[in-house]
Structures are given as C-alpha cells and as structure tokens.
Motif scaffolding. Structure first.
Motif: not given
Lengths: 436, 464
Positions: A300-307, A309-323
């Motif tokens: 279930n790997g899902k593509k995410c973004l290094l930055f 589009g969120a305006v907030g701290y979740t902008c960085f690596i798309s937020g907190d994920y296990p890996l």
C-alpha cells in the motif's frame, strides 16, 4: 412567591442542561481542539482504586458537555478580556489535563501533538502573540538517549550514526525576564554529546541556531520550527557529516501564506489568533520522488510530496507517516535513514541534496524492523534528527530502541520499492485483490 | 470531587437533592446524604474511604465508651485514648514523611520515607471528631448513639474535605429534625453561586497572575513586582478558600443545615488578632476552645499560650517547617500586639489597617514557598532587588484594573459600613432580593463557561 418561582426556574435551567447532556451527540474527536475526547471509562479494580475511573467520568462530562466547542471559544474570549492587553505583554497559559490527549493513532496524516506532551507539561507563556513551551529538557535522560545511539552504532558497523537534536522553542524566548526558563535546553543537548562514544557524530544544532537567534526559528502559533530553523540544523548536520551545505540562495524560495498552528489550537488565545504564522519554504533544486508506507510492511505504498500544498507544518514531507522513502537524482552511493518525530520533517527535506535515498522513519508510528531496513537497503548514514521532545523522555527513547535494537535482523522478502511505478503496481495489485 | 466542577453542579448536586427531597423520612434522608457523601469522597480518593470510615467508627465507639462511664475516671481514659488515636492517625497519614525526614536529618539515620499521599480532608475530619469527643466529655453535647447519624455529622459532603470545622452542637438538632425552608434554600442557592464566582472567576484568574510573578519571573523580579505577586496570592487564597466556604455553607442550607460563618471580610481587619477573628473562623474557634482556654487562656501565661496555639495552627496547615515558621511569625505578631495594646489603641485606624495588611501579605510568602532557599531569596527581593521594574507590572496593574476593583469590592464589609444606615441597608437588601436570581444565573453561566476546559481545579486548602 417570587422566591419560589425564581428557585424553580433556576432548578429547571440546571436540570435542562443536565438533560441536554444525555441527549447530546457524543463525539470521539474534537476537530477544533485536534485531540481525542474522553470516552466513558472502563470500570476495573485498578481504575476504581486509583481513582482513574471517577476522574475519567469527570473528564467525560467536560469533554462531552453540550455545545462544548462554543463554550470553549467563549471561555477563551472571557479569559482574554478579563484584562486589557498591550504590546509585548507576557501571559501565562495553564495547561489543562485534557490537552494531553493527542491525535496519535487516529490519523497519522495530521500533525500529532502527542509527541510534545512532555514539552508543554511545564506550561506555556504567550509573548506578544507567540506561544513558547516552557519545559526545557532534562539532563537526567540525556545519557539514556546517548546510550541508545551508541548501541545503534555498535550494532551497525559501517553505518555512521548522528545525533541531530533540536532545542525547544523555550531556548529562544525573546525577553530577558524569562531568559532563565531556557536553562536546560543547552545542558540537555550537551549532556547528550558528552555521553556519545566515538562512533556517533554530534551535530551541534543549538550552537548553529544560537548564531541566528534573532531570526524566526520557531513558529509562534505552532510547536514546530520554521524552515529557517530547520535549515540551520541542516547546516549543523552538514558540518558534522563533512558535507558542504547548500546555500539557500541556490534553493527555490516560496511564501505559502498564513496559518494558525497546534499551539493556537491548544491555547485558543485571541492574541495568538491575531498573530498568525507565515509559511516560508526553501526547496532544494534536486528532483526527488517520495512514497509513504504504513506502520509495517511495504504494501500500500502511496506517492506523496516532498513539499505538499498544505499551508502549515504538514507541508514538509506531507506530514507524519510511519515510513517515507525519498529517492533523489543524486548518485553518490550514500543512503540515509532519518529517525524522527515531526520536527524531523522540515529537516529531512534538505537532505535530498546529499543522498541517493532517504528513509524517513517516524519512531512514534513505525513498526518496521530498523535493522532489516538499514541492512537490506544498504543505508550508510543513520540520523536521529528530531525535536528535543523525543530525546528527553524515557518512553520515546524506548520506542526508538524498540525499532531496531530489540529486534533481530530478519531478511525481508520485500525490499522497499524504489520507484513510484512499483508503488503504483503494488496499489493496483491490492485493488485487484480487494475486488476479488 | 470539587464543588467547582461541571459534574458536581449539573449531575451530582441535582441527583443528591432530588433523591433527598423525594424521601420523607429523616432516617432515609440521612442515609441518602451519607451515601452521596461517601460517593463524593470516593471520587477523589477511593482508597482513603476506608480511613474515613475507620476514623468515624473509631470515634463513635470511643464516644459511647466515654458516655457509658460519664463522671468516672474511665471516661477521661476514653477521651485520652480517643485523642491519642486521632492524633496518631493524623501523624501517620499527614506527618510521617516529615518526621522521618527530620529524624534522618537530626540523627543522620537513613530511614525510608513511607511516602503516604495525604488523604483528602484528614485534617478537617480529624479535628471535627476531636471537637465532638471533647464536647461530649465536657457535657456540651449529647452523645450520638446512632452510627448513621454520627457519620452524617462527620462525613457530610458540604464540609467534608475543607471545612468549615463544624462543632457537633451547631448541628446536633438539625441531624434529627431539620427542614429546608424556602428562605433557607433561597439563601443557600445565592450563597453557592457567590462562592462559585469567587473561586472560578476571581481566584482562578488571580492564580494565573500569581504563577507568572511568583514562579516564572522568580529570578528576575523587582521589589514592586514581588509585592504585587504576593498581594495577588493573598487575593487568590482568600477568594479560593472563602469561595469554597460560601459553597459549603450554601450547600448545607440546601440540606437544611446552618453552619457558622468561616470568614468575615478579613482584609478589613485593623490588627493581626482581628484578622484571625475573621479568617478561617472555625479553625480559630477550635484552637481557642480546645487549646488556648485549657492552657489558661488570658488568665495565666497568656503570651505563652498564644505562641503555642499559633505554632500548632501553623503545623496543622502542613507537614513542613515553613508552616511552623508561619505559625511562629503570627505568634510573635500577636504577642507584640498584646504588648503594644495601649499605644495601638490610640493610633489612627488607617495605620492599624495598613500595618495589618502588610504583615498579612508578607506572611503569604511563607505560605507560598515551601522551599526555604526560595523563601529566603523572595523575602530579600521584597526589600531589595537588582532588577528593574518591567513593563509587565504596569501592564497588569492597568490591564486588570477591573479585576482588582471587583476583588477589592468583595473585600469591603459593606454590611458593617451601612449597619447604622438602615435606609440604605434596606434598599440594598431589597434590590439584591430581586436581582439575586439574575446574578445567580450570570455567576452560574460564567462558572460553567470557565470550567468547560477545567476538569480539576482543586481548592488551595485541599492540601491541608
């Protein structure tokens, strides 16, 4: 008669509120407070004897009280307006028990607050609309953290281990009256350094940040650091690792807009609301692809973004994920694994200029076998890059230890997919399976 | 459980009142009251419920023993046994760590501290029981032969965890025969809402400022800020404790009991002695009746008696030397006032009022800082500090002026000032009569709103 009627009305009003409680819809999560709400507690011998059962009922009543959100907003407005307000005023915030329940586990795509419970348990102050957590570390726990890093270094010969721990915002309270409150930040970090053996490199993040203390290093409405603060940590790490840090003039600067972060959610203070943060980011000019995975396994790997589009701290690596696995266009044979809490997100994005692959592991949510991950993917650098919240609690250190040191290496059948295409294939396979 | 909580106001209190008033028989009313009282106590400390029950049964048995041998030496023996056992309970559960600490310090031993958490309300219910035993022995009260009724006296939730320390004779009749009249219920509701306002709005607001000055800014305080901070703590502790007492008295009235007052505008006092006739009056009455007068009162060794009473009063507050120091400080103040009685009588009222306030406010520092090093440093700061006055002081003085005005207004004994002006008193009573329900609703609404994110805000006196 007047007494009788008015007493009756008062009794009816109180009973009306009591009845409304029973009919009100019970919620599990408060979106406005970004935390789990108390549920009816379980009655056991231990919860009864410890008093936890009754305290749980009290919390349940408060959390599920009808129109709680509106009353909470009103409560903050009343508290704020009890006094007149001035520029540069200092206000203290009393931390309530209910604030200690974060959203961990419910949705890891949101920025969780649970990792900094320890940090704000010492209270907060609000200075001119900016919130500073007051806990300032503990030198007693530093050796425990350092020992854990030493043990990783010993268990992983050939892998360079780094400590890149950031101070708390209390280190940068811009008011002399409260300067003494930053007391233990530096001591905590230096105690980590002093207990590391020669196999672990210490990135002096605080020294680097101190040199830029007049800049905006932490957000005022959020418990995280800014991209600027994280950049200085990256510079400190580069010095320890022997890289030349990429200058920000070589990165793409973006000003994303304003937002109110986690500390506004906690305090609901009108002065904080009046001073929203501005999200500014620096994008390294290196192409990369990121895939995020669940708490264990690589399905279930899902593509995410290094930055994102969120305006907030979740902008960085798309937020907190296990890996998260970041694959870059760099070809130098070096691969990094970053063990982090949410503070590591803004730090990890700068590493794309120096590594072929970066595995970002959130120790709070991940159940991956770190030894397997590092050895199977030939990781060369293991970086503990995080906010001090993670390094000053025996509980969080235990979580990091459990990631690898307490698990034997087991050959993984599935290596971490390296291409987004592979991830899409996995998703397609899963979709097919679920259709079947 | 605390009175100032949503669960108490909207669930516990209505449920207990409905159950209480639905039952006509006084025996069943007492049973209901006891049942809810035990539940109230269990809420905070279920494990200590056994201690409360043990203490109640113990005192009940001792009182029966005493009454059986009334007038004989065995009666005195029973009293002595009762007092010793009560004090042993208090010493064990409140002072054990203190004694072990000091034994280790004095003799260089290394005994392990038992680490017992202070059972909620133990100082209050033990003194309540002691007053009962002494009153029964002296014949001031009839012995209570019904355990249920006795337990209602000891553990009734309105006064259980932080007083007032009610003498048995005050409510002896009410335990058997009482009626919640309309005017009693009316005044009870008014009093409860007033107490809620004092605690939630005034005391809790003051506590935020107190923390800011006395803790966060501790190392950088200027002298004016130190005085400001400790004055704020004086405001906080008064409104916290008197708010609690108002709620306790109001709740008592709802259940048909009339407790004596515990506060009478103490900050209007014109001497330290006067202050303590107005502050925590039920504790003052206890020490006067059961310690000061038996020691000889003002007939023999008055100054010694005063000092002993104040040392004990200080020690009652907590197992820490700072409370003993606090007691000694007031013992000295009282002795000085006795020695200077004549000159003080001719000094202007304003002077007497001012010196009293300064001494009282100063003494709060001894109460606040349990750590002697901190206390020493703070006392020095009160008179000399290298730090300049920050903008915070000016900002807070101006910013919270309405808050201070409200607090001061509540400290002024308006009723005493207008006693002789019956017209004004009548008018104000009349206006209050009609406005009371509105005022109550405003206080209740404010209390509810400010308690919504506050699951536990204990009263300061809970730790005593």
């Amino acid at each position: 008669m007047y007494q009788k009627i008015t007493l009756f009305i008062q009794a009816i009003l109180i009973l009306g509120v009591s009845s409304a409680f029973f009919f009100a819809e019970k919620r599990e999560i408060s979106e406005s407070e970004k935390r789990k709400l108390a549920q009816w507690p379980a009655l056991t011998d231990s919860t009864y004897l410890s008093g936890a059962y009754f305290r749980g009922i009290s919390s349940y009543v408060n959390d599920q009280f009808p129109r709680r959100d509106e009353l909470l907003a009103l409560s903050n407005t009343i508290r704020y307006n009890m006094g007149l307000h001035f520029e540069n005023e200092i206000r203290t915030v009393v931390v309530q028990a209910g604030m200690e329940q974060g959203l961990a586990g419910s949705d890891t795509s949101n920025t969780s607050l649970n990792d900094f419970n320890d940090a704000y348990s010492g209270g907060m102050i609000i200075l001119n609309g900016a919130v500073f957590t007051l806990n300032s570390g503990s030198t007693a726990v530093s050796p425990v953290f350092a020992t854990m890093l030493n043990d990783y270094a010993n268990a992983l010969p050939g892998v360079q281990v780094y400590s890149a721990v950031a101070p708390l915002s209390s280190a940068y309270i811009p008011d002399e009256q409260y300067a003494h409150l930053n007391g233990k930040n530096e001591a905590t970090l230096l105690a980590i350094r002093d207990h590391l053996n020669g196999n672990v490199k210490f990135a002096d993040v605080m020294a680097e940040m101190n040199a830029h203390r007049n800049e905006k290093l932490f957000f005022g409405t959020d418990h995280h650091w800014t991209a600027n603060g994280a950049y200085h940590a990256y510079v400190a790490f580069s010095k320890a690792a022997g890289f030349t840090p990429v200058d920000r003039s070589e990165m793409i600067y973006e000003k994303r807009g304003v937002f109110l972060g986690s500390l506004y959610d906690l305090t609901r203070d009108p002065s904080v609301q009046e001073h929203p943060d501005t999200l500014e980011i620096y994008k390294p000019q290196v192409s990369s692809e990121s895939i995020r995975y669940g708490e264990s396994g690589f399905e279930n790997g899902k593509k995410c973004l290094l930055f994102s589009g969120a305006v907030g701290y979740t902008c960085f690596i798309s937020g907190d994920y296990p890996l998260e696995k970041i694959t870059t266009s760099i070809k130098n044979g070096r691969k990094a694994c970053v063990i982090k809490n949410s503070m590591g997100n803004a730090f990890a994005v700068y590493l794309v200029s120096h590594f072929e692959e970066i595995y970002v592991v959130d120790f709070r949510y991940s159940k991956h076998n770190l030894m397997t991950l590092i050895q199977d993917n030939k990781v060369t650098d293991l970086i503990f890059g995080m906010g001090m919240y993670g390094a000053m609690s025996r509980g969080t250190i235990g979580m990091m230890r459990n990631l690898g040191l307490n698990k034997p290496y087991t050959k993984s059948n599935v290596e971490v997919p390296t291409q987004e295409k592979e991830s899409e294939e996995i998703q397609n396979e899963n979709e097919k399976k679920s259709e079947q | 459980m605390v009175f100032s909580s949503l669960i108490f106001i909207y669930f516990f209190l209505p449920a207990s009142l409905i159950a209480y008033f639905l039952i006509p028989s006084m025996t069943w009313k007492n049973s209901i009251l006891l049942l809810f009282s035990l539940l109230f106590y269990s809420w905070g400390e279920p494990i200590w419920l056994t201690l409360l029950l043990f203490s109640s049964v113990l005192n009940f048995v001792v009182s029966l023993w005493m009454s059986r041998f009334r007038g004989k030496p065995q009666s005195k023996l029973a009293l002595v046994v009762g007092i010793v056992l009560n004090l042993c309970l208090l010493m064990t559960f409140k002072y054990a760590d203190f004694f072990v600490d000091n034994t280790n310090w004095i003799f260089g031993t290394a005994f392990t501290k038992p680490g017992i958490t202070l059972p909620l309300g133990i100082s209050f219910y033990t003194f309540l029981a002691l007053s009962y035993l002494l009153d029964v022995y002296r014949g001031h009260s009839q012995v209570q032969r019904n355990l249920l009724n006795f337990m209602v006296y000891v553990s009734m939730f309105p006064h259980l965890v932080a007083g007032p320390i009610v003498r048995y004779s005050e409510i002896e009749n009410a335990i058997h025969f009482r009626k919640t009249t309309l005017s009693l219920a009316w005044s009870g509701v008014n009093r409860f809402c007033l107490g809620l306002f004092k605690k939630v709005v005034i005391a809790n607001t003051a506590s935020i400022l107190v923390e800011k000055y006395l803790d966060l800014q501790f190392l950088t305080l200027s002298s004016p800020e130190a005085w400001f901070g400790i004055t704020l703590f004086s405001i906080q502790i008064y409104f916290d404790f008197s708010g609690y007492s108002d709620m306790a008295i109001g709740l008592g009235r709802l259940f048909g009991f009339e407790f004596h007052e515990n506060f009478n505008h103490p900050y209007a006092a014109t001497s330290v002695g006067d202050f303590y006739k107005r502050w925590h009056m039920s504790l003052g009455r206890f020490f006067r009746n059961y310690v000061y007068i038996p020691l000889g009162g003002n007939r023999s060794n008055q100054l010694r008696n005063i000092f002993i009473v104040w040392l004990l009063t200080g020690f009652w507050h907590g197992a820490s030397w700072n409370f003993v120091l606090w007691g000694a400080f007031f013992g000295c103040c009282m002795i000085l006032e006795k020695l200077l009685e004549r000159p003080l009588q001719v000094t202007p009222r304003l002077f007497k009022h001012s010196y009293t306030l300064v001494l009282i406010v100063f003494s709060r520092a001894i109460f606040y800082y349990v750590d002697f090093e901190k206390l020493k440093s703070f006392v020095i700061t009160l008179f000399h500090s290298e730090h300049a006055v920050s903008m915070n002081l000016k900002n807070d003085l101006v910013g919270y002026m309405f808050f201070f005005a409200t607090a001061i207004a509540f400290c002024i004994p308006w009723n005493e000032m207008f006693t002789n002006q019956s017209k004004i008193a009548n008018w104000s009573n009349r206006i209050y009569f009609y406005a009371a329900p509105i005022i109550n609703l405003v206080f209740l609404a404010l209390g509810t709103i400010l308690l919504i994110d506050d699951t536990y805000n204990p009263f300061i006196y809970f730790r005593f």
